[in-house]
Design a protein around this motif. Structure first.
Motif, short mmCIF file in Angstrom:
data_model
loop_
_atom_site.label_atom_id
_atom_site.label_comp_id
_atom_site.label_asym_id
_atom_site.label_seq_id
_atom_site.Cartn_x
_atom_site.Cartn_y
_atom_site.Cartn_z
N GLY A 73 75.96 74.28 59.87
CA GLY A 73 74.90 74.50 61.20
C GLY A 73 75.43 73.70 62.29
O GLY A 73 75.04 72.65 62.46
N GLY A 74 76.38 74.29 63.16
CA GLY A 74 76.58 73.53 64.50
C GLY A 74 77.55 72.24 64.35
O GLY A 74 77.27 71.37 65.27
N LEU A 75 78.37 72.05 63.08
CA LEU A 75 78.90 70.71 62.91
C LEU A 75 80.37 70.90 63.94
O LEU A 75 80.90 71.92 63.83
N VAL A 98 81.83 73.89 57.90
CA VAL A 98 82.02 73.98 59.29
C VAL A 98 82.80 75.24 59.55
O VAL A 98 83.76 75.68 58.89
N SER A 99 82.52 76.11 60.66
CA SER A 99 83.10 77.28 60.90
C SER A 99 83.38 77.29 62.71
O SER A 99 84.46 76.95 63.15
N GLY A 100 82.39 77.55 63.32
CA GLY A 100 82.44 77.79 64.83
C GLY A 100 82.80 76.47 65.51
O GLY A 100 83.71 76.48 66.51
N GLY A 101 82.40 75.03 64.73
CA GLY A 101 82.91 73.72 65.43
C GLY A 101 84.29 73.59 65.53
O GLY A 101 84.68 72.73 66.12
N PRO A 112 79.62 92.70 59.76
CA PRO A 112 79.37 92.37 61.28
C PRO A 112 79.90 91.13 61.74
O PRO A 112 79.76 90.78 63.13
N SER A 113 80.30 90.08 60.70
CA SER A 113 80.75 88.70 61.33
C SER A 113 82.34 88.84 62.12
O SER A 113 83.18 89.90 61.45
N PRO A 114 82.35 88.28 63.33
CA PRO A 114 83.62 88.13 64.08
C PRO A 114 84.75 87.53 62.82
O PRO A 114 86.10 87.46 63.40
N ARG A 115 84.24 86.83 61.87
CA ARG A 115 85.02 86.18 60.87
C ARG A 115 85.53 87.21 59.61
O ARG A 115 85.95 86.51 58.80
N TYR A 116 84.99 88.33 59.64
CA TYR A 116 85.21 89.20 58.40
C TYR A 116 86.72 89.32 58.06
O TYR A 116 87.36 89.48 59.13
N ILE A 159 85.89 74.46 55.25
CA ILE A 159 86.45 75.04 56.53
C ILE A 159 86.14 76.71 56.44
O ILE A 159 86.79 77.09 55.24
N CYS A 160 84.97 77.18 56.88
CA CYS A 160 84.77 78.63 56.55
C CYS A 160 85.06 79.54 57.83
O CYS A 160 85.40 79.07 58.95
N GLY A 161 85.28 80.84 57.50
CA GLY A 161 85.46 81.67 58.49
C GLY A 161 86.87 81.97 58.74
O GLY A 161 87.32 82.15 60.02
N GLY A 183 73.79 83.34 59.64
CA GLY A 183 74.59 82.28 59.64
C GLY A 183 75.62 82.23 60.78
O GLY A 183 75.64 83.07 61.57
N GLY A 184 76.37 81.22 60.82
CA GLY A 184 77.54 81.04 61.99
C GLY A 184 76.81 81.13 63.28
O GLY A 184 77.44 81.66 64.36
N THR A 185 75.65 80.29 63.21
CA THR A 185 75.12 80.11 64.63
C THR A 185 75.73 79.05 65.48
O THR A 185 75.17 79.16 66.72
N GLY A 186 76.25 78.18 65.03
CA GLY A 186 76.83 77.20 65.99
C GLY A 186 75.78 76.18 66.31
O GLY A 186 76.07 75.74 67.20
N GLU A 187 74.65 76.36 65.61
CA GLU A 187 73.56 75.47 66.29
C GLU A 187 73.03 74.33 64.92
O GLU A 187 73.06 74.96 63.95
O1 LIG Z 1 80.57 82.52 60.14
C1 LIG Z 1 80.06 83.68 59.99
O2 LIG Z 1 80.29 84.49 61.05
C2 LIG Z 1 78.89 83.77 59.27
C3 LIG Z 1 78.14 85.15 58.98
C4 LIG Z 1 77.24 85.22 58.13
C5 LIG Z 1 76.67 84.41 57.42
C6 LIG Z 1 77.04 83.05 57.65
C7 LIG Z 1 78.35 82.65 58.46
N1 LIG Z 1 79.07 81.53 58.43
C8 LIG Z 1 78.45 80.28 57.75
O3 LIG Z 1 77.46 79.69 58.74
C9 LIG Z 1 77.41 78.26 58.50
C10 LIG Z 1 77.40 77.68 59.70
O4 LIG Z 1 78.45 78.07 60.54
P1 LIG Z 1 78.65 77.22 62.01
O5 LIG Z 1 79.60 76.20 61.70
O6 LIG Z 1 77.48 76.83 62.65
O7 LIG Z 1 79.61 78.22 62.86
C11 LIG Z 1 78.80 77.96 57.46
O8 LIG Z 1 78.51 77.88 56.54
C12 LIG Z 1 79.65 79.15 57.77
O9 LIG Z 1 80.25 79.46 56.61
#
Ligand SMILES: O=C(O)c1ccccc1N[C@@H]1O[C@H](COP(=O)(O)O)[C@@H](O)[C@H]1O
Length: 206
Positions: free
Chosen positions: A158-160, A179-182, A34-38, A7-9, A135-139
């Motif tokens: 990606g988008g999980l 997973v991050s955004g999901g 630049p990430s909102p999760r910085y 679980i990231c971010g 990354g962190g596209t949510g797609e």
């Molecule tokens: O989470 C971020 O903001 C981020 C910024 C720059 C690079 C990677 C980032 N997150 C990583 O991206 C993937 C997919 O994220 P999501 O589940 O689609 O939101 C994951 O490995 C995050 O750790």
């Protein structure tokens, strides 16, 4: 043996503990401003200090300087490096630490060539390609582009979400999901309910 989960971010101790107590195998701290999760080093230290043994604390970078990585490694308990930019193999391995390498997936991506360049990585993290967004596209991307058998452990990202985690495991059979955004309530703030549901979906596939 179940699929591993990172679980990231994470930006808050309570979210990190929720991830750990729900059964996550790894947590991710984003050192990309630049990430909102910085998270800065002080916050990262606070969070990492709460993580018990056998849960992997991962430091995520996007095209960092050598000095930035070294500073994080010297000040924060980090178990694994995640490089999410265009870092070459020599850059990733110079720290003498375990690392994973993110790959922005397109239909034409040559995973065999990438696995050769990053021959000593602990896994390839396959993420959605989106121009200008590291990354962190949510797609999601087309999981059919992923080979069924591969030389390196595959970490699917990606988008999980809790809704598609089970389908992802059944389609890809990855070593791990990332997973991050999901599992967020809002950017950088995790949802305890979504984390718990995500983990339950993974555990149902044992
Ligand atoms: O989470 C971020 O903001 C981020 C910024 C720059 C690079 C990677 C980032 N997150 C990583 O991206 C993937 C997919 O994220 P999501 O589940 O689609 O939101 C994951 O490995 C995050 O750790």
């Amino acid at each position: 043996m179940r699929t591993r989960v990172k679980i990231c971010g994470l930006t808050r101790i309570e979210d990190a503990l929720q991830a750990v107590n729900s059964g996550a195998d790894a947590i991710g701290l984003v050192f990309y401003e630049p990430s909102p999760r910085y998270v800065d080093i002080a916050k990262a230290r606070e969070i990492a200090a709460q993580i018990p043994a056998f849960v992997t604390v991962t430091a995520l970078f996007v095209n960092p300087s050598k000095e930035q990585v070294e500073q994080v490694l010297s000040e924060v308990r980090i178990d694994l490096l995640q490089f999410h930019g265009q870092e070459p193999g020599e850059f990733c391995r110079q720290f003498g630490r375990n690392y994973i390498k993110a790959v922005p997936m397109r239909e034409e991506t040559d995973l065999v060539q990438i696995a050769a360049e990053f021959h000593d990585c602990s896994g390839l993290l396959l993420d959605t390609y989106k121009p200008g967004v590291p990354g962190g596209t949510g797609e999601t991307f087309n999981w059919q582009w992923i080979p069924q058998t591969f030389a390196k452990p595959i970490i699917l990202a990606g988008g999980l979400t809790p809704e598609n985690a089970g389908q992802a495991i059944e389609a890809v059979h990855p070593w791990a999901l990332d997973v991050s955004g999901g599992v967020e309530a809002s950017k950088g703030i995790k949802s305890a309910e979504k984390i718990s549901r995500f983990m339950q979906e993974v555990m149902r596939r044992v």
